[in-house]
Design a protein around this motif. Sequence first.
Motif, PDB file in Angstrom:
ATOM      1  N   VAL A  19       0.469  13.257 -15.658  1.00 51.02           N
ATOM      2  CA  VAL A  19       0.714  14.620 -15.188  1.00 51.02           C
ATOM      3  C   VAL A  19       1.204  14.536 -13.753  1.00 51.02           C
ATOM      4  O   VAL A  19       0.677  13.758 -12.973  1.00 51.02           O
ATOM      5  CB  VAL A  19      -0.566  15.498 -15.256  1.00 51.02           C
ATOM      6  N   THR A  20       2.237  15.296 -13.449  1.00 51.34           N
ATOM      7  CA  THR A  20       2.840  15.205 -12.118  1.00 51.34           C
ATOM      8  C   THR A  20       2.303  16.255 -11.160  1.00 51.34           C
ATOM      9  O   THR A  20       2.051  15.980  -9.995  1.00 51.34           O
ATOM     10  CB  THR A  20       4.368  15.367 -12.211  1.00 51.34           C
ATOM     11  N   THR A  21       2.137  17.499 -11.667  1.00 49.49           N
ATOM     12  CA  THR A  21       1.688  18.583 -10.793  1.00 49.49           C
ATOM     13  C   THR A  21       0.340  19.116 -11.241  1.00 49.49           C
ATOM     14  O   THR A  21      -0.109  18.880 -12.368  1.00 49.49           O
ATOM     15  CB  THR A  21       2.675  19.763 -10.816  1.00 49.49           C
ATOM     16  N   VAL A  22      -0.262  19.894 -10.347  1.00 53.56           N
ATOM     17  CA  VAL A  22      -1.547  20.518 -10.667  1.00 53.56           C
ATOM     18  C   VAL A  22      -1.373  21.449 -11.869  1.00 53.56           C
ATOM     19  O   VAL A  22      -2.229  21.524 -12.749  1.00 53.56           O
ATOM     20  CB  VAL A  22      -2.091  21.281  -9.444  1.00 53.56           C
ATOM     21  N   GLY A  23      -0.238  22.125 -11.897  1.00 52.50           N
ATOM     22  CA  GLY A  23       0.064  23.007 -13.024  1.00 52.50           C
ATOM     23  C   GLY A  23       0.115  22.257 -14.349  1.00 52.50           C
ATOM     24  O   GLY A  23      -0.346  22.741 -15.384  1.00 52.50           O
ATOM     25  N   LYS A  25       0.843  -1.209   0.000  1.00 52.04           N
ATOM     26  CA  LYS A  25       0.000   0.000   0.000  1.00 52.04           C
ATOM     27  C   LYS A  25       0.869   1.246   0.000  1.00 52.04           C
ATOM     28  O   LYS A  25       0.556   2.247  -0.635  1.00 52.04           O
ATOM     29  CB  LYS A  25      -0.898   0.023   1.236  1.00 52.04           C
ATOM     30  N   LYS A  26       1.997   1.155   0.719  1.00 54.08           N
ATOM     31  CA  LYS A  26       2.875   2.318   0.871  1.00 54.08           C
ATOM     32  C   LYS A  26       3.429   2.771  -0.484  1.00 54.08           C
ATOM     33  O   LYS A  26       3.609   3.954  -0.723  1.00 54.08           O
ATOM     34  CB  LYS A  26       4.025   1.960   1.823  1.00 54.08           C
ATOM     35  N   LEU A  27       3.662   1.780  -1.379  1.00 51.72           N
ATOM     36  CA  LEU A  27       4.224   2.130  -2.684  1.00 51.72           C
ATOM     37  C   LEU A  27       3.141   2.487  -3.694  1.00 51.72           C
ATOM     38  O   LEU A  27       3.424   2.781  -4.838  1.00 51.72           O
ATOM     39  CB  LEU A  27       5.042   0.952  -3.247  1.00 51.72           C
ATOM     40  N   GLY A  28       1.889   2.411  -3.244  1.00 51.67           N
ATOM     41  CA  GLY A  28       0.802   2.756  -4.154  1.00 51.67           C
ATOM     42  C   GLY A  28       0.366   1.608  -5.043  1.00 51.67           C
ATOM     43  O   GLY A  28      -0.465   1.791  -5.923  1.00 51.67           O
ATOM     44  N   HIS A  29       0.928   0.427  -4.874  1.00 49.55           N
ATOM     45  CA  HIS A  29       0.362  -0.710  -5.594  1.00 49.55           C
ATOM     46  C   HIS A  29       0.150  -1.896  -4.668  1.00 49.55           C
ATOM     47  O   HIS A  29       0.962  -2.805  -4.569  1.00 49.55           O
ATOM     48  CB  HIS A  29       1.149  -1.109  -6.858  1.00 49.55           C
ATOM     49  N   GLU A  60       2.618  24.101  -8.258  1.00 45.63           N
ATOM     50  CA  GLU A  60       3.728  23.146  -8.153  1.00 45.63           C
ATOM     51  C   GLU A  60       3.350  21.917  -7.331  1.00 45.63           C
ATOM     52  O   GLU A  60       4.134  20.977  -7.254  1.00 45.63           O
ATOM     53  CB  GLU A  60       4.972  23.712  -7.461  1.00 45.63           C
ATOM     54  N   SER A  61       2.205  21.930  -6.673  1.00 46.43           N
ATOM     55  CA  SER A  61       1.822  20.775  -5.841  1.00 46.43           C
ATOM     56  C   SER A  61       1.741  19.536  -6.709  1.00 46.43           C
ATOM     57  O   SER A  61       1.116  19.540  -7.764  1.00 46.43           O
ATOM     58  CB  SER A  61       0.455  20.995  -5.197  1.00 46.43           C
ATOM     59  N   THR A  62       2.398  18.454  -6.255  1.00 46.25           N
ATOM     60  CA  THR A  62       2.325  17.212  -7.026  1.00 46.25           C
ATOM     61  C   THR A  62       1.130  16.390  -6.550  1.00 46.25           C
ATOM     62  O   THR A  62       0.719  16.481  -5.397  1.00 46.25           O
ATOM     63  CB  THR A  62       3.590  16.357  -6.861  1.00 46.25           C
ATOM     64  N   PHE A  63       0.600  15.588  -7.464  1.00 47.97           N
ATOM     65  CA  PHE A  63      -0.536  14.741  -7.099  1.00 47.97           C
ATOM     66  C   PHE A  63      -0.116  13.721  -6.054  1.00 47.97           C
ATOM     67  O   PHE A  63      -0.894  13.337  -5.191  1.00 47.97           O
ATOM     68  CB  PHE A  63      -1.116  14.056  -8.349  1.00 47.97           C
ATOM     69  N   ALA A  64       1.152  13.297  -6.133  1.00 45.69           N
ATOM     70  CA  ALA A  64       1.670  12.350  -5.136  1.00 45.69           C
ATOM     71  C   ALA A  64       1.609  12.961  -3.744  1.00 45.69           C
ATOM     72  O   ALA A  64       1.152  12.334  -2.794  1.00 45.69           O
ATOM     73  CB  ALA A  64       3.091  11.935  -5.491  1.00 45.69           C
ATOM     74  N   ASP A  65       2.070  14.221  -3.625  1.00 48.16           N
ATOM     75  CA  ASP A  65       2.029  14.903  -2.330  1.00 48.16           C
ATOM     76  C   ASP A  65       0.607  15.058  -1.829  1.00 48.16           C
ATOM     77  O   ASP A  65       0.337  15.011  -0.632  1.00 48.16           O
ATOM     78  CB  ASP A  65       2.644  16.315  -2.423  1.00 48.16           C
ATOM     79  N   LEU A  66      -0.321  15.278  -2.763  1.00 46.87           N
ATOM     80  CA  LEU A  66      -1.712  15.471  -2.382  1.00 46.87           C
ATOM     81  C   LEU A  66      -2.412  14.136  -2.134  1.00 46.87           C
ATOM     82  O   LEU A  66      -3.603  14.095  -1.843  1.00 46.87           O
ATOM     83  CB  LEU A  66      -2.470  16.241  -3.494  1.00 46.87           C
ATOM     84  N   LYS A  67      -1.658  13.042  -2.243  1.00 48.69           N
ATOM     85  CA  LYS A  67      -2.159  11.680  -2.027  1.00 48.69           C
ATOM     86  C   LYS A  67      -3.260  11.326  -3.030  1.00 48.69           C
ATOM     87  O   LYS A  67      -4.222  10.636  -2.694  1.00 48.69           O
ATOM     88  CB  LYS A  67      -2.705  11.519  -0.591  1.00 48.69           C
ATOM     89  N   ASP A  98      -4.116   9.220  -6.155  1.00 50.06           N
ATOM     90  CA  ASP A  98      -3.560   8.114  -6.953  1.00 50.06           C
ATOM     91  C   ASP A  98      -4.225   8.084  -8.327  1.00 50.06           C
ATOM     92  O   ASP A  98      -5.051   8.935  -8.651  1.00 50.06           O
ATOM     93  CB  ASP A  98      -3.699   6.788  -6.214  1.00 50.06           C
ATOM     94  N   SER A  99      -3.884   7.073  -9.103  1.00 57.84           N
ATOM     95  CA  SER A  99      -4.340   7.054 -10.503  1.00 57.84           C
ATOM     96  C   SER A  99      -5.855   6.936 -10.617  1.00 57.84           C
ATOM     97  O   SER A  99      -6.465   7.511 -11.513  1.00 57.84           O
ATOM     98  CB  SER A  99      -3.654   5.931 -11.267  1.00 57.84           C
ATOM     99  N   LEU A 100      -6.478   6.195  -9.684  1.00 62.51           N
ATOM    100  CA  LEU A 100      -7.938   6.081  -9.731  1.00 62.51           C
ATOM    101  C   LEU A 100      -8.592   7.414  -9.384  1.00 62.51           C
ATOM    102  O   LEU A 100      -9.578   7.813 -10.003  1.00 62.51           O
ATOM    103  CB  LEU A 100      -8.439   5.002  -8.767  1.00 62.51           C
ATOM    104  N   ASP A 101      -8.034   8.096  -8.376  1.00 63.11           N
ATOM    105  CA  ASP A 101      -8.561   9.413  -8.002  1.00 63.11           C
ATOM    106  C   ASP A 101      -8.463  10.356  -9.193  1.00 63.11           C
ATOM    107  O   ASP A 101      -9.352  11.180  -9.416  1.00 63.11           O
ATOM    108  CB  ASP A 101      -7.731  10.023  -6.860  1.00 63.11           C
ATOM    109  N   THR A 102      -7.348  10.222  -9.962  1.00 66.64           N
ATOM    110  CA  THR A 102      -7.129  11.122 -11.096  1.00 66.64           C
ATOM    111  C   THR A 102      -8.232  10.958 -12.131  1.00 66.64           C
ATOM    112  O   THR A 102      -8.766  11.942 -12.644  1.00 66.64           O
ATOM    113  CB  THR A 102      -5.769  10.846 -11.767  1.00 66.64           C
TER     114      THR A 102
END
Lengths: 314, 75
Positions: B58-62, A224-228, B24-31, B33-37
């Motif tokens: 896409v990595t960032t909101v920008g 889960k931590k790695l996102g998969h 500059e906020s990344t989607f990773a930082d905002l938690k 994931d691909s399904l949320d996207t």
Amino acid sequence: MIKSELCSLLGIKYPVFQGGMAWIADGKLAAAVSNGGGLGIIAAGNAPGEYVRSQVKIARELTDKPIGVNIMLLSPFIEEVAKVVVEEKVEVVTTGAGNPSKFIGAWNEAGIKVIPVVASVAMAKLMTRLGAAAVIAEGGESGGHVGELTTMVLVPQVCDATDLPVIAAGGIADGRGVAAAFMLGACGVQLGTRFLSAYECGVHPNYKKKILKANDLCTMVTGKKLGHPVRQLRTAFAKKYWDAEYGGMPDEELEALGTGVLRLAAVEGDEERGCFLSGQIAALVKKEQPAAEIIKELMEEAEPLLLGASKWVE
Amino acid sequence: MYFETIAKVIAERMDIDVESIKPESTFADLKIDSLDTVDMVMNLEDILGIEIDLDQPVTTVGDLDRFIQNKVAAK
């Protein structure tokens, strides 16, 4: 006899798919399932295009029924595999671990029925728009890469979200699961774990033994931590991985720890270092038998349940 | 151009302060994931009334903002 639109759509006798499990679902297993009236599916996994081609050729020697290939969208060989399925005129392509939008157009043009695995309502809507022929709603009870939602929760919502045929997957191993899937709105089922016990499944005997011995609490989810997140049997490796994951191991090391471990389990039967992927329903997998018999049993168990459901209504 | 709309959608979905979201906020930082996207993009399509068809990462909101701008300009 169970009637489903999926059968006429794909030219199969029973609405049963065998999931494309990496390192496990090869041409021989897929052919046996297709010969048994279901849809056998070859797993492309992370393998190159030529591996997929060779497995398709093996299947074609053993069956003239439709077969499928499951394409793992994160594969480094995705471009060549995407071409091979067109060249080999594979009837069905299922997809996992991502969004197949880049390839659906070409596959549809080649006459392939594209059936993506979806783990959310939004994905189901997107795949519908992109021209999928059907969708597989796979709940987190399944083995391997798992989503958040359970089959019970995901299937009805996906059925609401799309008019396409929905195949339910995750947590199904007998006629009760099949009947339940139809009640949730699906018109077909996909099974993975149950087919591990097929004679024609070439997975290592140690793997089969573990599945046959499994009880209800046999699996855990790591990664889960790695996102998969990945569902596997609770083995030495699984516990070691869990400790590393929650003990603060850096992400790259964690990735490396999980590399090659499915092959160790499926091909070498390595009980110390192997990762034995499995669905939660493994406890219901109780005997080895031909794939065709598995399908026959599923249908023979489901039919009386579906016919008898009216007993609940006065 | 679409940054504010995107930020609002994210803030609502992830239950965070909209002010905390930057280009500059990344989607990773905002938690996210691909399904949320996928869900978020479909939401944006409904709000903006355009088909976005996100076919690249896409990595960032920008990045997402620029992607949508290019899509609209290309039509």
